[in-house]
Design a protein around this motif. Structure first.
Motif, PDB file in Angstrom:
ATOM      1  N   UNK A  42     -12.964  27.079  27.299  1.00 33.91           N
ATOM      2  CA  UNK A  42     -12.650  27.924  26.426  1.00 33.91           C
ATOM      3  C   UNK A  42     -12.057  27.104  25.014  1.00 33.91           C
ATOM      4  N   UNK A  43     -11.216  26.520  25.555  1.00 32.07           N
ATOM      5  CA  UNK A  43     -10.520  25.687  24.557  1.00 32.07           C
ATOM      6  C   UNK A  43     -10.661  24.010  24.919  1.00 32.07           C
ATOM      7  N   UNK A  44     -11.260  23.259  24.338  1.00 30.99           N
ATOM      8  CA  UNK A  44     -11.521  21.814  24.573  1.00 30.99           C
ATOM      9  C   UNK A  44     -10.065  20.952  24.456  1.00 30.99           C
ATOM     10  N   UNK A  61     -18.583  21.940  22.603  1.00 32.22           N
ATOM     11  CA  UNK A  61     -18.291  22.457  21.056  1.00 32.22           C
ATOM     12  C   UNK A  61     -18.916  21.641  19.880  1.00 32.22           C
ATOM     13  N   UNK A  62     -18.791  20.299  20.212  1.00 33.85           N
ATOM     14  CA  UNK A  62     -19.183  19.356  19.135  1.00 33.85           C
ATOM     15  C   UNK A  62     -19.423  18.182  19.924  1.00 33.85           C
ATOM     16  N   UNK A  63     -20.155  17.088  19.078  1.00 37.23           N
ATOM     17  CA  UNK A  63     -20.284  16.052  19.627  1.00 37.23           C
ATOM     18  C   UNK A  63     -18.912  15.200  19.879  1.00 37.23           C
ATOM     19  N   UNK A  64     -18.768  14.611  21.004  1.00 40.25           N
ATOM     20  CA  UNK A  64     -17.676  14.090  21.346  1.00 40.25           C
ATOM     21  C   UNK A  64     -16.529  15.119  22.160  1.00 40.25           C
ATOM     22  N   UNK A 105     -19.920  24.113  27.440  1.00 40.70           N
ATOM     23  CA  UNK A 105     -19.968  23.058  28.746  1.00 40.70           C
ATOM     24  C   UNK A 105     -19.487  21.792  28.456  1.00 40.70           C
ATOM     25  N   UNK A 106     -18.404  21.348  28.401  1.00 45.09           N
ATOM     26  CA  UNK A 106     -18.024  20.282  28.141  1.00 45.09           C
ATOM     27  C   UNK A 106     -18.068  18.872  29.095  1.00 45.09           C
TER      28      UNK A 106
END
Length: 459
Positions: A209-211, A258-261, A242-243
């Motif tokens: 939920x929070x990277x 959430x984002x690249x990286x 899904x990190x």
């Protein structure tokens, strides 16, 4: 890798908490037994250490390397961290005294000093492979720590994990002098015997939920070690993101992060797990299912029901909604491929895998074309079949399944006696679950949970 120092903050807060009973000594958690005196001892940056009668060389910043875990290497790392905390991460305890009274209370630098120059560590029994990936209760974490008024310091423990706990207590004995880099205790002789009250003492850390970057996860593990906790439960995926990178299925993180990286590579995951074990902490990874699975719809829409369904309050606990379809033929091949990739990368570091199971919304299955109803008489047998197959995958990898309490308590799904149940909704269900012979972790959400839901205490 250099991590921001949080040890001084933790030590200061814990010292204040214990001020009422021990104004100049703050061992945390409070040990089973402690006796102290009134003599002053000093400790410097150089101290010799022996382990089971042999010299144990160490240096600041030491981190065990290699693919296998070694008791002596783990203890060497523990000594390096303890001395780092004493000499480089310590603090002046001015907040423990009334205004302007510290200098009148702390020991004089002009008087003769007795130094601790040697620490003798004795481990009573050799570690086994299970020491580094135990089931709850399989590792004896007890220890004794003694420092006499002449500066002789010794640790005795059954396991290397117990030695690590003793080293944390050892580092908590000392404060920094207000006049500079001088470190002292005014409580010698000191005798501590200690063992944990609970076999499982952990934190639930939600990185979906929070990277959080890897450095933040490692810093959290350090905080667990300071508090002598022994589990980090990482909630790795959810409907929000899904990190976790799965090399066999790169589309999961490529479309679900959430984002690249903002992902954890296989190397990152291995680093986190090894970092934890070297501090006496077992990592437990959770892939929640069949609920909290919506994000997978971005890469595999055929296995997810009700992605982003509205109104969300009717279909899930929080948006975006989405659950695994319970009667979809492509679900099993998907989960087989996922687990065949992930579980072998976890099993060297843990005895558990958390399969989730919380907050499954039966209304969602009215939107599932393979189910088409919210009736329990239809859904529960499908849930039973899903859990049976999924737990078989976990056992095949040599791991013990974990579930949230709703699986047996709310949905009446039968689970194996080996399964570890995590209870979060309150204490009422625990007695009923243990009465049936289940092992239960209590994670009551009323305690130690932050406002954004990423932290939780587990015992």
């Amino acid at each position: 890798m250099v991590l921001p120092n949080c040890r001084g903050i933790f030590s200061m807060l814990l010292s204040l908490w214990l001020l009422a009973s021990t104004p100049v000594l703050a061992i945390w958690p409070a040990p089973s037994s402690i006796s102290t005196g009134e003599s002053t001892l000093w400790i410097g940056p150089l101290i010799s250490v022996s382990y089971n009668g042999k010299p144990l060389p160490w240096h600041y910043g030491y981190e065990p390397q290699g693919l296998k875990f070694s008791s002596s290497e783990i203890i060497r790392g523990g000594v390096a961290r303890a001395m780092e905390n004493i000499v480089h991460n310590n603090f002046v305890p001015w907040m423990l005294y009334n205004r302007m009274e510290l200098e009148a209370t702390e020991p004089s630098l002009l008087k003769p000093k007795t130094f601790i120059t040697h620490l003798d560590i004795a481990q009573k029994k050799p570690d086994t492979p299970k020491t580094f990936k135990p089931l709850a209760g399989e590792v004896d974490e007890s220890y004794s720590l003694n420092v006499d008024k002449n500066g002789k310091a010794s640790i005795s423990a059954v396991s290397s994990t117990g030695v690590l706990r003793a080293l944390e207590s050892f580092s908590q004995l000392f404060y920094q002098h207000s006049r500079g880099n001088f470190f002292y205790t005014m409580s010698a002789p000191i005798s501590i015997t200690d063992k944990p009250e609970y076999d499982h003492r952990g934190i639930l850390f939600d990185v979906s939920r929070s990277f959080f970057p890897v450095e933040s996860v490692l810093r959290t593990i350090d905080a667990l070690a300071y508090n002598k906790m022994n589990r980090i439960h990482i909630h790795a995926t959810d409907s929000q993101s899904w990190p976790l990178e799965i090399p066999a299925m790169p589309e999961l993180h490529q479309k679900g992060a959430y984002a690249r990286g903002k992902t954890y590579s296989p190397g990152d995951l291995a680093l986190i797990q090894r970092y934890a074990i070297n501090r006496g902490i077992e990592p437990i990874i959770e892939i929640d299912s069949p609920g909290h699975f919506g994000i997978v719809a971005l890469s595999h829409p055929n296995i997810v029901a009700g992605w982003k369904s509205t109104p969300w309050t009717a279909y899930c606990a929080e948006p975006p909604c989405g659950q695994i379809r319970l009667n979809e033929p492509s679900v099993d091949p998907f989960l087989d491929k996922l687990m065949d990739d992930l579980l072998p990368r976890l099993s060297p570091y843990t005895s558990y895998f958390h399969t989730g199971g919380d907050e499954v919304n039966f209304n969602m299955y009215k939107l599932d074309p393979t189910v088409g109803t919210n009736e329990s008489a239809v859904i529960v047998p499908l849930l039973q079949k899903f859990i049976d197959k999924h737990h078989a995958r976990v056992r095949k990898a040599g791991l013990v399944p974990m579930v949230w309490e709703e699986i047996p308590a709310n949905y009446n799904v039968t689970i194996g006696k080996d399964v570890l149940i995590q209870s979060w909704l309150g204490d009422e269900a625990i007695a009923a679950l243990t009465a049936k012979g289940h092992q239960v972790i209590t994670s009551n959400y009323n305690y130690w949970v932050s406002v954004n839901g990423i932290w939780g205490r587990e015992t």
